[in-house]
Scaffold this motif. Structure first.
Motif, PDB file in Angstrom:
ATOM      1  N   VAL A  75     -38.442 -90.239  78.544  1.00  0.00           N
ATOM      2  CA  VAL A  75     -39.654 -90.358  77.726  1.00  0.00           C
ATOM      3  C   VAL A  75     -40.819 -89.638  78.401  1.00  0.00           C
ATOM      4  O   VAL A  75     -41.564 -88.879  77.767  1.00  0.00           O
ATOM      5  CB  VAL A  75     -39.995 -91.837  77.479  1.00  0.00           C
ATOM      6  N   ALA A  76     -40.970 -89.864  79.711  1.00  0.00           N
ATOM      7  CA  ALA A  76     -42.073 -89.240  80.449  1.00  0.00           C
ATOM      8  C   ALA A  76     -41.969 -87.725  80.420  1.00  0.00           C
ATOM      9  O   ALA A  76     -42.966 -87.017  80.215  1.00  0.00           O
ATOM     10  CB  ALA A  76     -42.093 -89.750  81.879  1.00  0.00           C
ATOM     11  N   HIS A  77     -40.751 -87.199  80.605  1.00  0.00           N
ATOM     12  CA  HIS A  77     -40.563 -85.745  80.588  1.00  0.00           C
ATOM     13  C   HIS A  77     -40.906 -85.164  79.227  1.00  0.00           C
ATOM     14  O   HIS A  77     -41.611 -84.143  79.133  1.00  0.00           O
ATOM     15  CB  HIS A  77     -39.118 -85.407  80.948  1.00  0.00           C
ATOM     16  N   VAL A  78     -40.416 -85.779  78.173  1.00  0.00           N
ATOM     17  CA  VAL A  78     -40.671 -85.272  76.821  1.00  0.00           C
ATOM     18  C   VAL A  78     -42.171 -85.230  76.545  1.00  0.00           C
ATOM     19  O   VAL A  78     -42.703 -84.242  76.006  1.00  0.00           O
ATOM     20  CB  VAL A  78     -39.937 -86.148  75.779  1.00  0.00           C
ATOM     21  N   ARG A  79     -42.863 -86.276  76.931  1.00  0.00           N
ATOM     22  CA  ARG A  79     -44.304 -86.328  76.677  1.00  0.00           C
ATOM     23  C   ARG A  79     -45.079 -85.347  77.543  1.00  0.00           C
ATOM     24  O   ARG A  79     -46.022 -84.698  77.076  1.00  0.00           O
ATOM     25  CB  ARG A  79     -44.798 -87.761  76.887  1.00  0.00           C
ATOM     26  N   GLU A  80     -44.660 -85.209  78.809  1.00  0.00           N
ATOM     27  CA  GLU A  80     -45.342 -84.264  79.694  1.00  0.00           C
ATOM     28  C   GLU A  80     -45.196 -82.833  79.208  1.00  0.00           C
ATOM     29  O   GLU A  80     -46.122 -82.015  79.355  1.00  0.00           O
ATOM     30  CB  GLU A  80     -44.772 -84.385  81.111  1.00  0.00           C
ATOM     31  N   GLN A  81     -44.048 -82.517  78.624  1.00  0.00           N
ATOM     32  CA  GLN A  81     -43.789 -81.157  78.150  1.00  0.00           C
ATOM     33  C   GLN A  81     -44.294 -80.919  76.730  1.00  0.00           C
ATOM     34  O   GLN A  81     -44.194 -79.803  76.222  1.00  0.00           O
ATOM     35  CB  GLN A  81     -42.283 -80.862  78.221  1.00  0.00           C
ATOM     36  N   ALA A 100     -28.967 -95.529  75.475  1.00  0.00           N
ATOM     37  CA  ALA A 100     -30.355 -95.927  75.253  1.00  0.00           C
ATOM     38  C   ALA A 100     -30.928 -95.302  73.985  1.00  0.00           C
ATOM     39  O   ALA A 100     -32.142 -95.272  73.803  1.00  0.00           O
ATOM     40  CB  ALA A 100     -31.206 -95.533  76.454  1.00  0.00           C
ATOM     41  N   ALA A 101     -30.073 -94.827  73.095  1.00  0.00           N
ATOM     42  CA  ALA A 101     -30.537 -94.090  71.921  1.00  0.00           C
ATOM     43  C   ALA A 101     -31.555 -94.853  71.073  1.00  0.00           C
ATOM     44  O   ALA A 101     -32.581 -94.286  70.694  1.00  0.00           O
ATOM     45  CB  ALA A 101     -29.338 -93.663  71.068  1.00  0.00           C
ATOM     46  N   PRO A 102     -31.329 -96.126  70.731  1.00  0.00           N
ATOM     47  CA  PRO A 102     -32.321 -96.809  69.889  1.00  0.00           C
ATOM     48  C   PRO A 102     -33.695 -96.913  70.549  1.00  0.00           C
ATOM     49  O   PRO A 102     -34.726 -96.776  69.876  1.00  0.00           O
ATOM     50  CB  PRO A 102     -31.705 -98.193  69.673  1.00  0.00           C
ATOM     51  N   TYR A 103     -33.717 -97.141  71.856  1.00  0.00           N
ATOM     52  CA  TYR A 103     -34.988 -97.220  72.579  1.00  0.00           C
ATOM     53  C   TYR A 103     -35.711 -95.873  72.543  1.00  0.00           C
ATOM     54  O   TYR A 103     -36.919 -95.802  72.266  1.00  0.00           O
ATOM     55  CB  TYR A 103     -34.726 -97.640  74.013  1.00  0.00           C
ATOM     56  N   LEU A 104     -34.979 -94.803  72.806  1.00  0.00           N
ATOM     57  CA  LEU A 104     -35.578 -93.468  72.784  1.00  0.00           C
ATOM     58  C   LEU A 104     -36.052 -93.106  71.382  1.00  0.00           C
ATOM     59  O   LEU A 104     -37.098 -92.476  71.209  1.00  0.00           O
ATOM     60  CB  LEU A 104     -34.577 -92.444  73.298  1.00  0.00           C
ATOM     61  N   GLN A 105     -35.298 -93.511  70.389  1.00  0.00           N
ATOM     62  CA  GLN A 105     -35.695 -93.244  69.011  1.00  0.00           C
ATOM     63  C   GLN A 105     -36.993 -93.968  68.671  1.00  0.00           C
ATOM     64  O   GLN A 105     -37.880 -93.416  68.007  1.00  0.00           O
ATOM     65  CB  GLN A 105     -34.570 -93.681  68.068  1.00  0.00           C
ATOM     66  N   GLU A 106     -37.118 -95.204  69.151  1.00  0.00           N
ATOM     67  CA  GLU A 106     -38.336 -95.970  68.920  1.00  0.00           C
ATOM     68  C   GLU A 106     -39.538 -95.307  69.584  1.00  0.00           C
ATOM     69  O   GLU A 106     -40.636 -95.251  69.020  1.00  0.00           O
ATOM     70  CB  GLU A 106     -38.166 -97.387  69.460  1.00  0.00           C
ATOM     71  N   LYS A 107     -39.325 -94.761  70.801  1.00  0.00           N
ATOM     72  CA  LYS A 107     -40.421 -94.166  71.558  1.00  0.00           C
ATOM     73  C   LYS A 107     -40.748 -92.746  71.117  1.00  0.00           C
ATOM     74  O   LYS A 107     -41.914 -92.321  71.150  1.00  0.00           O
ATOM     75  CB  LYS A 107     -40.070 -94.151  73.057  1.00  0.00           C
ATOM     76  N   LEU A 108     -39.717 -91.986  70.723  1.00  0.00           N
ATOM     77  CA  LEU A 108     -39.891 -90.544  70.544  1.00  0.00           C
ATOM     78  C   LEU A 108     -39.505 -90.033  69.166  1.00  0.00           C
ATOM     79  O   LEU A 108     -39.780 -88.871  68.845  1.00  0.00           O
ATOM     80  CB  LEU A 108     -39.064 -89.798  71.597  1.00  0.00           C
ATOM     81  N   GLY A 109     -38.852 -90.849  68.357  1.00  0.00           N
ATOM     82  CA  GLY A 109     -38.383 -90.376  67.066  1.00  0.00           C
ATOM     83  C   GLY A 109     -37.065 -89.631  67.190  1.00  0.00           C
ATOM     84  O   GLY A 109     -36.380 -89.681  68.211  1.00  0.00           O
ATOM     85  N   GLY A 110     -36.695 -88.924  66.150  1.00  0.00           N
ATOM     86  CA  GLY A 110     -35.452 -88.165  66.130  1.00  0.00           C
ATOM     87  C   GLY A 110     -34.341 -88.922  65.423  1.00  0.00           C
ATOM     88  O   GLY A 110     -34.349 -90.149  65.335  1.00  0.00           O
TER      89      GLY A 110
END
Length: 309
Positions: A75-81, A100-110
């Motif tokens: 999450v941090a990398h995606v947001r930093e970039q 961790a797909a559902p968590y990442l989806q909640e945070k970042l979409g996709g």
């Protein structure tokens, strides 16, 4: 497989990157040493669109505690970039870590994507875990099921899905530009190949899948799902080339026949213990990374089938 138009398209795509006609993707890796798993963020560096491949949800089996420490690094990398995530991809329903797909989806979409043969895996393990009718075996826990040859886009860079069964019936590899994310088919050349003794696994199919992947050009960047450190190697590595795989893979290099590979793989698999996290991992991953529904006390429980596997 001379008539395999899908692999021919993947070959052409890799060559297009090498010729400078197609942009190469950027790849950022994240290695989770407790499960020896490599996760990836692959992105179009100009369009700033991205996909996440094979994420890890931290799980401590003795305590039953979970955390998202590893996923938060992604999450941090995606947001930093400044990336926009379009896809959260699984190469298969992993037996060695929780997704961790559902968590990442909640945070970042996709959109959450897996191969359409996940329904076969759900059918097999739905029986093993004695899941009731409330457990859907139609892949509906995922946003999109992709077939062999199906294409997605990461910005302006095409992704081609290749069905590469053998380790499980549902394994996919993703060819993104000149980068191939091959899941559990091959490991580093000095370590060899994936096991094929899980329910639905097949060593002969794995051999054919590997040979299909090996048709990709020599300079194809190959990204692995795991590394376990081969004997006499003291560091982890999870990137290689298709030339190295074709010429130096200790299990399945050029010249190894299907019969020889099946004999080796069958004998080797008979000596291997089940992965430490296979029982919790499969129950979660066949649900798209979700725990089973909580019971009346609000707690989710994972089953431990006795004398089944």
């Amino acid at each position: 497989m001379t008539n395999d138009t899908v692999i021919e398209q993947a070959i052409a795509q890799v060559r297009s990157v090498m010729a400078g006609d197609l942009r190469a993707p950027q790849v950022k890796s994240f290695f989770h040493e407790p499960t020896f798993t490599a996760s990836y963020v692959v992105s179009d560096p100009v369009a700033k669109r991205a996909a996440i491949i094979d994420s890890v949800w931290d799980f401590d089996q003795p305590s039953g505690r979970t955390s998202f420490k590893s996923a938060d690094e992604i999450v941090a990398h995606v947001r930093e970039q400044g990336l926009t995530v379009d896809w959260i991809l699984e190469t298969h329903a992993h037996a060695d870590h929780l997704s961790a797909a559902p968590y990442l989806q909640e945070k970042l979409g996709g959109k959450l994507v897996i191969g359409r043969e996940i329904v076969t895996v759900q059918g097999v393990f739905g029986k093993i875990f004695n899941e009731g009718t409330e457990f859907a075996r139609d892949g509906s826990q995922f946003d999109q099921l992709v077939a062999d040859g199906e294409q997605l886009m990461i910005g302006e860079i095409p992704l081609i899905a290749l069905h590469v069964p053998g380790h499980t019936p549902a394994d996919l590899a993703y060819v993104v530009g000149d980068a191939a994310f091959i899941g559990d088919t091959m490991f580093m050349p000095d370590y060899g190949s994936a096991r094929a003794d899980f329910p639905g696994g097949d060593a002969a199919r794995l051999y054919r899948s590997v040979r299909r992947l090996m048709r990709l050009p020599d300079k194809t960047r190959v990204f692995l799902c795991h590394d376990y450190k081969a004997p006499n190697r003291d560091h982890f590595v999870w990137e290689t080339t298709m030339l190295a795989q074709r010429t130096a893979n200790v299990h399945v290099h050029e010249g190894v026949t299907e019969a020889e590979f099946v004999e080796m793989r069958t004998q080797r698999d008979a000596t291997l213990e089940m992965p430490r996290l296979i029982l919790p991992s499969i129950q979660v991953n066949m649900r798209g990374g979700h725990m089973p529904q909580p019971e009346e006390n609000g707690v989710s429980y994972l089953k431990l089938p006795v004398d089944v596997l």
